[in-house]
Design a protein around this motif. Structure first.
Motif, short mmCIF file in Angstrom:
data_model
loop_
_atom_site.label_atom_id
_atom_site.label_comp_id
_atom_site.label_asym_id
_atom_site.label_seq_id
_atom_site.Cartn_x
_atom_site.Cartn_y
_atom_site.Cartn_z
N THR A 184 0.81 -1.21 0.00
CA THR A 184 0.00 0.00 0.00
C THR A 184 0.85 1.27 0.00
O THR A 184 1.97 1.28 0.51
N ARG A 185 0.27 2.32 -0.58
CA ARG A 185 0.82 3.67 -0.52
C ARG A 185 -0.33 4.62 -0.16
O ARG A 185 -1.44 4.46 -0.65
N ARG A 186 -0.03 5.61 0.66
CA ARG A 186 -1.08 6.46 1.24
C ARG A 186 -0.81 7.94 0.95
O ARG A 186 0.34 8.40 1.06
N LEU A 187 -1.87 8.67 0.63
CA LEU A 187 -1.81 10.11 0.39
C LEU A 187 -2.92 10.78 1.19
O LEU A 187 -4.07 10.36 1.14
N VAL A 188 -2.56 11.83 1.94
CA VAL A 188 -3.54 12.63 2.69
C VAL A 188 -3.54 14.03 2.10
O VAL A 188 -2.49 14.67 2.00
N MET A 189 -4.73 14.52 1.70
CA MET A 189 -4.86 15.84 1.09
C MET A 189 -5.81 16.71 1.90
O MET A 189 -6.93 16.29 2.23
N ASP A 190 -5.36 17.92 2.22
CA ASP A 190 -6.24 18.93 2.80
C ASP A 190 -6.68 19.85 1.68
O ASP A 190 -5.84 20.38 0.94
N VAL A 191 -7.99 20.03 1.54
CA VAL A 191 -8.53 20.85 0.45
C VAL A 191 -8.65 22.28 0.95
O VAL A 191 -9.44 22.57 1.86
N ARG A 192 -7.83 23.15 0.34
CA ARG A 192 -7.74 24.53 0.81
C ARG A 192 -7.35 25.43 -0.35
O ARG A 192 -6.51 25.07 -1.18
N SER A 193 -7.94 26.63 -0.40
CA SER A 193 -7.62 27.59 -1.46
C SER A 193 -6.44 28.46 -1.05
O SER A 193 -6.05 28.50 0.11
N GLY A 194 -5.89 29.17 -2.04
CA GLY A 194 -4.75 30.05 -1.78
C GLY A 194 -3.44 29.31 -1.84
O GLY A 194 -3.38 28.08 -1.94
N ARG A 195 -2.35 30.06 -1.77
CA ARG A 195 -1.02 29.43 -1.80
C ARG A 195 -0.76 28.71 -0.49
O ARG A 195 -1.06 29.22 0.59
N THR A 196 -0.20 27.51 -0.60
CA THR A 196 0.04 26.71 0.59
C THR A 196 1.44 26.09 0.51
O THR A 196 2.02 25.96 -0.58
N VAL A 197 1.95 25.72 1.65
CA VAL A 197 3.17 24.92 1.69
C VAL A 197 2.78 23.49 1.33
O VAL A 197 1.68 23.03 1.63
N PHE A 198 3.64 22.77 0.64
CA PHE A 198 3.40 21.39 0.24
C PHE A 198 2.17 21.23 -0.65
O PHE A 198 1.23 20.50 -0.31
N PRO A 199 2.12 21.90 -1.78
CA PRO A 199 0.98 21.76 -2.69
C PRO A 199 1.00 20.39 -3.38
O PRO A 199 2.06 19.81 -3.63
N CYS A 200 -0.19 19.88 -3.74
CA CYS A 200 -0.29 18.59 -4.44
C CYS A 200 0.05 18.73 -5.91
O CYS A 200 0.50 17.76 -6.52
N LEU A 201 -0.15 19.89 -6.51
CA LEU A 201 -0.14 20.03 -7.95
C LEU A 201 1.14 20.64 -8.52
O LEU A 201 1.30 20.69 -9.73
N GLU A 202 2.04 21.13 -7.72
CA GLU A 202 3.23 21.79 -8.26
C GLU A 202 4.44 20.86 -8.24
O GLU A 202 4.51 19.96 -7.45
#
Length: 323
Positions: free
Chosen positions: A305-323
């Motif tokens: 298994t591999r696990r990913l936890v995502m917090d859904v939040r707008s604006g610039r963030t540290v540790f983005p999923c998409l960059e």
């Protein structure tokens, strides 16, 4: 770790338990009501302690166990690991009773655990043999080859836990994530479990009827090479008739702000796939296939298994999923 009660519909660590440690019991029915030993074991390299569950075919309202068996596994290096009996609740969290229609079933399945060792002895790519012997003279054997190691791709700036390999990152609202991973050698399927926390709070008052918290959805890719899934759109093919359609539409194309999403991708061997198939998950037939031989039936499989936890939040963030 969320609590989990035993159910008689799927195998140990089945589809809906990839993110948790709970166990499930397989319901085994024989045409002539024979008393049959049922063996359940799913090896996981991410755990130091492995478990084997033994029970008999349903006897009235009782699911009997087999507490005096000898349970061993042989590792790739030839050493033999002796499993020790432990209380049933160590394998199955929650009450050992459950309702089946208007009746209450009593679960007395026997739990066996491997000793806690400094180093994990279950490794990706390794081949393992199971041997179970009961006082009745029954002998059951099985083998499984653990799927190969793999990793989530992309997520270049996501936070990574060095010990567990878990990734954490922030995802903008109403945005899909094209989640990809490397090939796991020998995998027969990739199972994706998604849990969405906070939807009841965020969508309350929207007119949607029943909103579970968390919302759990399952996806599957029945191919060693099929290593991508669009989250959330392509997760939940087997659940689309289990929930309010307005709720599912509310997360199509992306999640609302201020929810948290847990995604677990599991590479599964053939034994695991054949053990859980049936019902809505039916990649190659509706009949579960036993992966043990001898004087019993059951599942001896493996997942990585591999696990990913995502917090859904707008604006610039540290540790983005998409960059």
């Amino acid at each position: 770790m969320r609590p989990k009660r035993p159910v008689l519909t799927g195998p140990l660590l089945g589809l809906a338990t990839l993110a948790a440690a709970g166990c499930e019991l397989t319901e085994v029915t024989t045409a002539d009501s024979r008393d049959v030993l049922v063996v359940e074991a799913v090896l996981r390299p991410d755990r130091q302690v492995q478990e084997v569950l033994l029970h008999r075919t349903l006897r009235g309202l009782l699911v009997p166990g087999d507490p005096d068996a000898r349970v061993r596994m042989r590792a790739p290096d030839g050493r033999e690991i002796e499993f020790q009996p432990t209380p049933t609740e160590d394998c199955i969290s929650g009450d050992a009773r459950l309702l089946r229609g208007s009746d209450t079933l009593v679960v007395e399945a026997a739990c066996y655990r491997s000793p806690l060792e400094e180093e994990r002895w279950v490794v990706p790519g390794g081949s393992y043999e199971l041997l179970v012997e009961t006082p009745r003279g029954e002998r059951v054997r099985g083998t499984t080859r653990i799927p190969g190691d793999f990793d989530l791709r992309g997520l270049r700036r996501a936070l990574r836990d060095a010990a567990s390999g878990e990734r954490r990152c922030f995802l903008p609202p109403r945005t899909e994530l094209d989640l990809a991973w490397s090939v796991s050698s020998g995998a027969w399927a990739y199972l994706t479990e998604m849990e969405v926390y906070g939807l009841r709070r965020v969508l309350g008052g929207s007119g949607i009827g029943s909103i579970p918290d968390p919302l759990r959805l399952i996806g599957v890719s029945v191919s060693e090479a099929d290593t991508t899934v669009l989250v959330p759109t392509e997760v939940g093919a087997f659940d689309r008739f289990s929930y309010d359609q307005e709720l599912l539409r509310a997360i199509q194309g992306g999640f609302p702000e201020d929810v948290q999403v847990h995604v677990v991708v599991a590479a599964a061997d053939r034994n695991f796939v054949n053990g859980v198939r049936g019902g809505q998950f039916n990649p190659s037939g509706s009949v579960r296939i036993s992966s043990v031989v001898g004087d019993g039936v059951g599942v001896f499989g493996s997942i990585v298994t591999r696990r990913l936890v995502m917090d859904v939040r707008s604006g610039r963030t540290v540790f983005p999923c998409l960059e």
